[in-house]
Scaffold this active site. Structure first.
Site, PDB file in Angstrom:
ATOM      1  N   SER A  61       0.796  -1.232   0.000  1.00 26.81           N
ATOM      2  CA  SER A  61       0.000   0.000   0.000  1.00 26.81           C
ATOM      3  C   SER A  61       0.828   1.280   0.000  1.00 26.81           C
ATOM      4  O   SER A  61       0.281   2.360  -0.232  1.00 26.81           O
ATOM      5  CB  SER A  61      -0.952   0.013   1.198  1.00 26.81           C
ATOM      6  OG  SER A  61      -2.026  -0.861   0.983  1.00 26.81           O
ATOM      7  N   LYS A  64       0.542   3.395  -3.016  1.00 26.85           N
ATOM      8  CA  LYS A  64      -0.584   4.315  -3.193  1.00 26.85           C
ATOM      9  C   LYS A  64      -0.121   5.769  -3.183  1.00 26.85           C
ATOM     10  O   LYS A  64      -0.747   6.630  -3.811  1.00 26.85           O
ATOM     11  CB  LYS A  64      -1.620   4.072  -2.097  1.00 26.85           C
ATOM     12  CG  LYS A  64      -2.266   2.693  -2.168  1.00 26.85           C
ATOM     13  CD  LYS A  64      -3.089   2.369  -0.932  1.00 26.85           C
ATOM     14  CE  LYS A  64      -3.708   0.977  -1.041  1.00 26.85           C
ATOM     15  NZ  LYS A  64      -4.417   0.558   0.172  1.00 26.85           N
ATOM     16  N   TYR A 189      -2.202  -2.450 -10.672  1.00 25.67           N
ATOM     17  CA  TYR A 189      -2.275  -2.299  -9.216  1.00 25.67           C
ATOM     18  C   TYR A 189      -1.533  -3.438  -8.514  1.00 25.67           C
ATOM     19  O   TYR A 189      -0.744  -3.197  -7.588  1.00 25.67           O
ATOM     20  CB  TYR A 189      -3.737  -2.258  -8.773  1.00 25.67           C
ATOM     21  CG  TYR A 189      -3.903  -2.119  -7.283  1.00 25.67           C
ATOM     22  CD1 TYR A 189      -3.567  -0.939  -6.635  1.00 25.67           C
ATOM     23  CD2 TYR A 189      -4.383  -3.180  -6.511  1.00 25.67           C
ATOM     24  CE1 TYR A 189      -3.704  -0.813  -5.258  1.00 25.67           C
ATOM     25  CE2 TYR A 189      -4.529  -3.067  -5.143  1.00 25.67           C
ATOM     26  CZ  TYR A 189      -4.188  -1.877  -4.526  1.00 25.67           C
ATOM     27  OH  TYR A 189      -4.313  -1.755  -3.165  1.00 25.67           O
ATOM     28  N   TYR A 241      -4.271   3.300   7.482  1.00 29.79           N
ATOM     29  CA  TYR A 241      -5.524   2.546   7.471  1.00 29.79           C
ATOM     30  C   TYR A 241      -6.496   3.155   8.485  1.00 29.79           C
ATOM     31  O   TYR A 241      -6.523   4.372   8.671  1.00 29.79           O
ATOM     32  CB  TYR A 241      -5.283   1.060   7.735  1.00 29.79           C
ATOM     33  CG  TYR A 241      -4.314   0.417   6.769  1.00 29.79           C
ATOM     34  CD1 TYR A 241      -4.484   0.543   5.391  1.00 29.79           C
ATOM     35  CD2 TYR A 241      -3.216  -0.320   7.212  1.00 29.79           C
ATOM     36  CE1 TYR A 241      -3.613  -0.048   4.489  1.00 29.79           C
ATOM     37  CE2 TYR A 241      -2.335  -0.917   6.320  1.00 29.79           C
ATOM     38  CZ  TYR A 241      -2.538  -0.774   4.967  1.00 29.79           C
ATOM     39  OH  TYR A 241      -1.678  -1.362   4.094  1.00 29.79           O
ATOM     40  N   VAL A 259       1.177  -3.747   3.974  1.00 25.79           N
ATOM     41  CA  VAL A 259       1.112  -5.040   4.653  1.00 25.79           C
ATOM     42  C   VAL A 259       2.362  -5.890   4.420  1.00 25.79           C
ATOM     43  O   VAL A 259       2.493  -6.969   4.998  1.00 25.79           O
ATOM     44  CB  VAL A 259      -0.156  -5.838   4.273  1.00 25.79           C
ATOM     45  CG1 VAL A 259      -1.402  -5.113   4.741  1.00 25.79           C
ATOM     46  CG2 VAL A 259      -0.204  -6.133   2.783  1.00 25.79           C
TER      47      VAL A 259
END
Length: 305
Positions: A61, A64, A189, A241, A259
């Protein structure tokens, strides 16, 4: 600084035993849950490190942040935020409830999976490989490291087990929010999440954000200042998160976790910080890494608040 970092790593290594590896991506189970490392780069280019800072891991992540920067650079902030909101969410990073509950049908923010799938779709390029090259080329510049690749095993593992992300993407496609070929967007992705870096790479990227888009090692500007400001703001409110509020209170700096066990943090006009600790808490954040960065923030008074 070296003595402090060594002490903090040793003090916090034990917390890895309380966490778990990200089992829903089988290839991530190969990591050593006891690993913990940190790397810091200041805005003058000086570097400090301790622990398992040179272990490679997939950024997951943390990618992102990259897709958001590139989407804004390619489309402008107004066009990006027509497609994705910037509001925090109290739900999990892969929640589909967020999409169903949204009045606009847009993802809540670019730091949850649905939002990142959206920003990935906005990166210019004729196909997946051209868009992926843009991501890799950007990372090579901001890390000052040309040895950056996609981990093929993790990518294939993500692709095989990515049913929830497919559900998110096809839901957005069904509501008319997501444009383009869904499988191509998902392939990009999965690949961007499977890029391998280490804590040093994250720290160097973090210091570029801290330095308002200027590379400390040569003075070249690679990210517009306003884009850095937008990205850091969203990292503060949404980057950890559904533990982002707690992180803002306890640590108080822009950060993004993944993660794979990585945390990138940026202290405006001071430091970039990269942390690796693959054992995760229930929210998906590095359990020992969170303890480590909190202690570091306390010791150096890093909070921006």
């Amino acid at each position: 600084m070296f003595n402090l970092l060594n002490t903090l790593v040793e003090n916090n290594k034990k917390y890895g035993k309380e966490g778990k590896l990200a089992a829903y991506i089988p290839a991530l189970l190969e990591a050593n849950p006891n690993d913990l490392g940190i790397y810091i780069v200041d805005t003058r280019g000086k570097e400090y490190f301790a622990g398992d800072y040179n272990k490679k891991f997939t950024i997951q992540s943390i990618s992102k942040v990259v897709s958001l920067i590139l989407a804004i650079k390619d489309n402008g902030r107004e066009n990006v935020f027509k497609k994705v909101d910037v509001e925090p969410t109290g739900m999990g990073f892969n929640s589909i409830v967020n999409l169903e509950a949204s009045d606009t049908g847009k993802p809540y923010n670019p730091m949850i999976n649905a939002g990142a799938i959206m920003t990935s779709s906005l990166i210019d390029g004729k196909d997946v490989e051209e868009r992926l090259k843009k991501i890799l080329d950007f990372l090579k510049i901001v890390t000052n490291n040309n040895d950056i690749y996609v981990n093929e095993n993790v990518y294939l593992s993500e692709k095989e087990t990515g049913s929830r992300n497919r559900a998110l993407a096809y839901f957005m496609k069904s509501t008319g929010v997501l444009d383009g070929d869904v499988e191509e967007i998902l392939d990009l992705y999965f690949k961007q999440c499977s890029i391998e870096l280490d804590a040093r790479d994250l720290a160097r990227f973090g210091v570029v954000l801290a330095n308002d888009g200027v590379l400390p090692w040569n003075g070249r500007k690679v990210i517009p200042k306003d884009v850095c400001r937008i990205v850091k703001s969203i990292m503060v409110t949404c980057g950890m998160y559904d533990a982002s509020g707690e992180f803002a209170v306890n640590v108080g700096i822009p950060a993004k976790s993944g993660v794979g066990g990585g945390i990138i943090a940026t202290v405006p006009r001071q430091y970039g910080i990269g942390i690796y600790g693959p054992a995760l808490d229930e929210k998906g954040n590095s359990i020992a890494g969170l303890k480590l960065i909190k202690d570091l923030s306390d010791e150096l008074d890093l909070s921006i608040f």
